[in-house]
Motif scaffolding. Sequence first.
Motif, mmCIF file in Angstrom:
data_model
loop_
_atom_site.group_PDB
_atom_site.id
_atom_site.type_symbol
_atom_site.label_atom_id
_atom_site.label_comp_id
_atom_site.label_asym_id
_atom_site.label_seq_id
_atom_site.Cartn_x
_atom_site.Cartn_y
_atom_site.Cartn_z
ATOM 1 N N SER A 1 0.816 -1.218 0.000
ATOM 2 C CA SER A 1 0.000 0.000 0.000
ATOM 3 C C SER A 1 0.849 1.267 0.000
ATOM 4 O O SER A 1 0.416 2.315 -0.498
ATOM 5 N N ASP A 2 2.079 1.191 0.550
ATOM 6 C CA ASP A 2 2.945 2.369 0.595
ATOM 7 C C ASP A 2 3.341 2.845 -0.798
ATOM 8 O O ASP A 2 3.660 4.027 -0.981
ATOM 9 N N LEU A 3 3.352 1.940 -1.773
ATOM 10 C CA LEU A 3 3.748 2.315 -3.130
ATOM 11 C C LEU A 3 2.833 3.401 -3.686
ATOM 12 O O LEU A 3 3.251 4.228 -4.497
ATOM 13 N N THR A 4 1.589 3.410 -3.231
ATOM 14 C CA THR A 4 0.643 4.462 -3.609
ATOM 15 C C THR A 4 0.513 5.521 -2.527
ATOM 16 O O THR A 4 0.548 6.725 -2.801
ATOM 17 N N ASP A 5 0.384 5.050 -1.278
ATOM 18 C CA ASP A 5 0.125 5.979 -0.169
ATOM 19 C C ASP A 5 1.249 6.986 0.027
ATOM 20 O O ASP A 5 1.002 8.130 0.427
ATOM 21 N N TYR A 6 2.507 6.564 -0.238
ATOM 22 C CA TYR A 6 3.666 7.415 0.060
ATOM 23 C C TYR A 6 4.109 8.224 -1.170
ATOM 24 O O TYR A 6 5.269 8.605 -1.287
ATOM 25 N N GLN A 7 3.167 8.474 -2.088
ATOM 26 C CA GLN A 7 3.393 9.386 -3.207
ATOM 27 C C GLN A 7 2.237 10.371 -3.232
ATOM 28 O O GLN A 7 1.083 10.001 -2.984
ATOM 29 N N VAL B 1 -0.504 12.666 -5.216
ATOM 30 C CA VAL B 1 -1.228 12.359 -6.453
ATOM 31 C C VAL B 1 -0.659 13.142 -7.638
ATOM 32 O O VAL B 1 -0.968 12.828 -8.791
ATOM 33 N N TYR B 2 0.187 14.140 -7.367
ATOM 34 C CA TYR B 2 0.777 14.932 -8.445
ATOM 35 C C TYR B 2 2.281 14.672 -8.594
ATOM 36 O O TYR B 2 2.980 15.405 -9.293
ATOM 37 N N SER B 3 2.799 13.636 -7.953
ATOM 38 C CA SER B 3 4.238 13.331 -8.069
ATOM 39 C C SER B 3 4.557 12.874 -9.492
ATOM 40 O O SER B 3 3.829 12.074 -10.077
ATOM 41 N N PHE C 1 -3.763 15.837 -0.428
ATOM 42 C CA PHE C 1 -4.538 16.373 -1.544
ATOM 43 C C PHE C 1 -5.082 15.257 -2.433
ATOM 44 O O PHE C 1 -4.445 14.226 -2.618
ATOM 45 N N THR C 2 -6.266 15.505 -2.990
ATOM 46 C CA THR C 2 -6.920 14.572 -3.902
ATOM 47 C C THR C 2 -7.293 15.311 -5.182
ATOM 48 O O THR C 2 -7.387 16.548 -5.198
ATOM 49 N N PRO C 3 -7.532 14.583 -6.280
ATOM 50 C CA PRO C 3 -7.995 15.254 -7.507
ATOM 51 C C PRO C 3 -9.265 16.070 -7.286
ATOM 52 O O PRO C 3 -9.405 17.174 -7.830
ATOM 53 N N ALA C 4 -10.194 15.552 -6.481
ATOM 54 C CA ALA C 4 -11.439 16.284 -6.222
ATOM 55 C C ALA C 4 -11.166 17.583 -5.472
ATOM 56 O O ALA C 4 -11.790 18.621 -5.749
#
Length: 406
Positions: free
Chosen positions: A188-194, A196-198, A213-216
């Motif tokens: 899960s860290d592969l997504t959680d620790y980036q 959304v704009y990296s 931050f989220t896209p919404a």
Amino acid sequence: MTDPRLISIEAFDYPLPDGLIARHPLAVRDTCRLLVRHGDGSLEERVFADIAQLLSSDDMLVMNNTKVINARLRFRKGGGDQGARIEVFCLEPVAPADYERSFASRIGCSWRCFVGNSKKWKEGSVTMNVDVAGEGTVVLTARRLRHEGASSVIGFEWDNDSVTFSQIIEAAGELPIPPYLNRDTEESDLTDYQTVYSRIQGSVAAPTAGLHFTPALFESLRQRGVELRELTLHVGAGTFQPVKSETIGGHPMHSEFISVGIGLIEELARTDRRVVAVGTTSVRTLESLYWLGVRASRGESLDELPQWYPYDGHPTAMSRNEAMGCLLDRLRKDGSDVLTADTRIIIAPGYRYRVVDAMVTNFHQPKSTLLLLVSAFTGGDWRRMYDLAMEREFRFLSYGDACLLL
């Protein structure tokens, strides 16, 4: 400006209960808690998604678009499963020294690295087999070229020139989560620790304020008229190092690579918008731009910003717009559309902010340079904020809750 060198780091210690350290993030990024410190010093608890209501069309939100790389490579001495484990932690490229060129290299490269279990690797090379998608098995070889203090320069080679170093570490490396989480990296860290704009590879740690931050939420900010802008600072391992000297003056600040497009500098040269920095890395980059503008006005090198430059009696009457104008003039003279530099700037109590008007940040470790930066921004009011956050059981550190400092 007060010289911070004599400040005792003990004044920035506080008892952080282990139970308040967030080991994992919340399932929905922007539902974390947000402690808002208003300009009059009042504190208010909100939800992070409320930040769209707290900012306005007069604001420019500046984010660090760096991407965390799979920096940890685990070799076995002798190549098999039985040899001593050698861990190589990539810090920054040496040859080619440019991040983009190093990641794109197909013939080998060298990096400054930490080496774990170094005593077991005194000479020779270590290898591993790497399964690269679409390319089959590639043999990666690492050689220690030289020692440099606590780190080493490691040369990497591989036996398939159709494969880049970026593909190698993506396939063979491990994402390095913060050591204070006291756990192994999970899928899960592969997504959680980036964020959304990296998108720009190079960091060994995430700019964690951006994780909320989220896209919404970005869409809500755009509808409010908030200008969204990006810059790059590649976060180094030094971000986790506490100040170990008795006074701040004894702490050698780590160097970090920054890259800022000329378009953002042009905006900063002419805008009167409030500049809201997402995270201490964006803060450090934006404030570095001001002092690089001062250096440009004096005909000095822009390759590196020294740690104590803002405190060493340099002219400080220059406005933000003027400093950015001087920086623009130098870039245009050099025919460059991107500023790249290494910054060692330390922001500590006594520092007067020149570019950043507000910031989003997480709750930081005791005795850290990040806590010094927050203290400088709040006029020393950090302890009242942290006491309230602990009393109300906010979640601390990388995967924890956030602050908005206005």
